[in-house]
Write an enzyme that holds these catalytic residues in place. Sequence first.
Site, mmCIF file in Angstrom:
data_model
loop_
_atom_site.group_PDB
_atom_site.id
_atom_site.type_symbol
_atom_site.label_atom_id
_atom_site.label_comp_id
_atom_site.label_asym_id
_atom_site.label_seq_id
_atom_site.Cartn_x
_atom_site.Cartn_y
_atom_site.Cartn_z
ATOM 1 N N GLY A 501 0.833 -1.196 0.000
ATOM 2 C CA GLY A 501 0.000 0.000 0.000
ATOM 3 C C GLY A 501 0.861 1.238 0.000
ATOM 4 O O GLY A 501 2.083 1.157 -0.127
ATOM 5 N N ASP A 618 -8.914 6.479 5.697
ATOM 6 C CA ASP A 618 -8.653 5.650 4.522
ATOM 7 C C ASP A 618 -9.406 4.337 4.633
ATOM 8 O O ASP A 618 -8.841 3.268 4.491
ATOM 9 C CB ASP A 618 -7.151 5.401 4.379
ATOM 10 C CG ASP A 618 -6.809 4.848 2.997
ATOM 11 O OD1 ASP A 618 -7.655 4.944 2.100
ATOM 12 O OD2 ASP A 618 -5.700 4.317 2.830
#
Length: 708
Positions: A501, A618
Amino acid sequence: MRPSQSRHRLLLAFLSALLLTSSAIADGTLTQRTAIGRDQRLASPGGVFQLGLFSVANNTKWFLGIWLTASPSAVVWLANRDRPLNASSSGVVALSSRGDLVLLDATNDNETIWSSNSSWAAVVARLHDDGNLVLADAAGVVLWQSFDHPTNTFLSGSRAGQDLRTGAVWSASSWRSADDPSPGDFRYVMDTRGSPELHVWRNGRKRYRTGPWNGLRFSGCPDMTTFEDLVEFRFTHTADEVSFVYRDRVGSPVSRLVLNESGAMQRMVWDRAALVWRVFWSGPRDQCDVYGACGPFGVCNAVGAVMCGCIRGFIPSSPAEWRMRNASGGCARSTVLQCSGGDGFYTLRGVKLPETHGSSVDAGASLAECGRRCSSNCSCTAFAASDVRGGGTGCIQWFGELMDTRFVDDGQDLFIRLAMSDLHLETTKTSKLVVIIAAVITAFALLLLSLGLVIWRKIRQRSKQVIKFDDMVRGEYPTYHLETLRDATDGFCPKNEIGRGGFGIVYKGQMVDGQEVAVKKLSAGNSVQGLKEFKNEVDLIAKLQHRNLVRLLGCCIHCSERILVYEYMSNKSLDTFIFDPRRRADLSWRTRMDIIFGVARGLLYLHQDSRHTMIHRDLKAANVLLDREMVAKISDFGIAKLFSSIGDDQVTERIVGTYMTPMCGAAVTCHQSTPWTEWFRSCKTCTASVCCCWRSSVGGGTNEVSTS
Ligand SMILES: *[C@@H]1O[C@H](CO)[C@@H](O)[C@H](O)[C@H]1NC(C)=O
Ligand SMILES: *[C@@H]1O[C@H](CO)[C@@H](O)[C@H](O)[C@H]1NC(C)=O
Ligand SMILES: *[C@@H]1O[C@H](CO)[C@@H](O)[C@H](O)[C@H]1NC(C)=O
Ligand SMILES: *[C@@H]1O[C@H](CO)[C@@H](O)[C@H](O)[C@H]1NC(C)=O
Ligand SMILES: *[C@@H]1O[C@H](CO)[C@@H](O)[C@H](O)[C@H]1NC(C)=O
Ligand SMILES: *[C@@H]1O[C@H](CO)[C@@H](O)[C@H](O)[C@H]1NC(C)=O
Ligand SMILES: *[C@@H]1O[C@H](CO)[C@@H](O)[C@H](O)[C@H]1NC(C)=O
């Protein structure tokens, strides 16, 4: 309008009418020269509470009691609960010549209806502004007080518990009904055995327990901390007394804790503006709070599709009844314990601790010591910290059944003894035939290996337990050595990579003791924080513990390397399910509902219920991980914070998060240079055969587009 409500209105109207015609003695004291009759009141100096004779709604009998002046239906104490005065009698409250406070029946030769029976002669009875009626001698020494004889209500400063020297019990019993104050079926008492906790009993049967005191609150009452700004709690456990007291904070409105007629404890706070009582907390809260709802070794989940489950390593003891949703029989161990070194401990996270009545408690021991004691005593079935402060200290050991365990927000860790085989249980779909063939082939090899293995494991095990327990309790959060993590992930080998990520790469790792972990190597140079801030932040995230949050086990800081260690989630992330047509079909609607509830509960905890409220910034399917039992856990919370220099009180205008990835599109040719908004617009229809993937790093750097 509900009957009880209308009854209360009636009572209120009745009492107010009474008050208008009555006179009050305002200085709050009664001496041997003064007495009060049926239409007189003794008011506390500030006028907060009143004492007098009153009658309840349809009940034509009279009682001596204390109530809040502003809310006369809030009767906080009663003298003659069992022996009311008849309507035709006229009662007199006085200090007798013996120095007792008495209620006399003036129409019946001054017969004593009720007496305080204080052992020393009092010269004055005084009603205080906290609602306590005190009998004192000439020197002001307290000889008797109503706070020592609660009825169904606890006020700020009144104790629930037991005086261990005299055996005196400070307990409450409910009213029989809204208009009958005589003792009802329910009692609220402190269980002083094991780790003390409060219980509600009904006719000699346990109905509800608060869970033991864990240093901050009762283990089963996570919501206690949500009104700490109004009241403060004090729990005392000494050789002299075990007691629980709360105190209204200075300037806070009056509150009371009431055992109501249906057996629920209710904390009510007087709303001075609206003139109503607000209920802040009540217990039992749900079906899981009903004592023993899931039987021994069962664990109750109030938000699950099915309420009762067995603790890992246990199976329903009577499956037929269990299938019919009668879980009261509980669960039994599926594999018999080996005892001598063949057992391990499974960590059941986020629970209200089981009943401690038969357990042994040592507040002085460390959690590591507790683990050693429990693993060396074959009859010890589980252990836990008795105080959650400072990462967990003290020792509770259970020796028999684990009764009345449930999941709660902000719950504790319970370490349960299991056979090694149950601890490393993996479900594989291999057919029996294959197993048999494989077994025959490997049997010979195994025979040779087993002897060496036994010796090897003995040595490993000894060192393992020490490492595990020491890591658990050292400092605020465990730190790992880089070497440990390098070994666990085979030197951060790409084959162990399980995710990638914006903030770094995640590897699957296996610790020496077999524990599987997810190791997140944060990309170097991304962080703007100093070492100290980073440590503070990690410490804070490690303290956020909830069943629906992925647990941060610790971190590792080595030169510029910063690594976070999380618990490993065997079912990976939610996006691997919902964006995969084949695996998507495996998700039942029930599981989906559970996942949705789980995510919502995790978020609620982050946003509102935890001590350090934080926003995720997020949240996406890739950050919702699923454990072995498909329980949803939010991951990567707090990471945004680790990478930002923004303080708590500042406003951010920067956009954070991940651009959403459109999954599928019509046959669009996507080029590196195609602006993503354009591309997204033409990607409206989905077909199974055509799929576009589009990725971007945070901040709008690269646009990678591919079609398949
Ligand atoms: C009082 O008694 C009357 C008549 O018996 C009854 O109708 C009414 O519901 C009672 N009120 C309460 C609050 O119990
Ligand atoms: C109330 O009246 C009943 C019957 O009239 C009588 O039995 C009882 O003793 C009386 N109670 C008191 C406290 O006077
Ligand atoms: C009953 O007690 C009251 C108050 O102590 C006193 O004034 C009264 O004289 C007494 N009556 C009888 C009949 O003893
Ligand atoms: C006071 O003592 C009498 C006689 O021993 C007893 O009947 C009564 O219940 C006692 N009252 C209280 C409030 O304990
Ligand atoms: C007692 O408290 C519970 C929980 O707040 C509530 O649901 C119930 O209605 C109350 N019972 C009465 C009789 O007020
Ligand atoms: C539930 O099961 C227990 C034994 O496991 C049994 O004693 C009890 O009667 C059952 N309850 C009901 C309501 O069937
Ligand atoms: C295990 O604990 C129980 C309960 O405290 C105790 O009675 C027993 O002596 C202990 N056994 C050993 C071997 O220490």
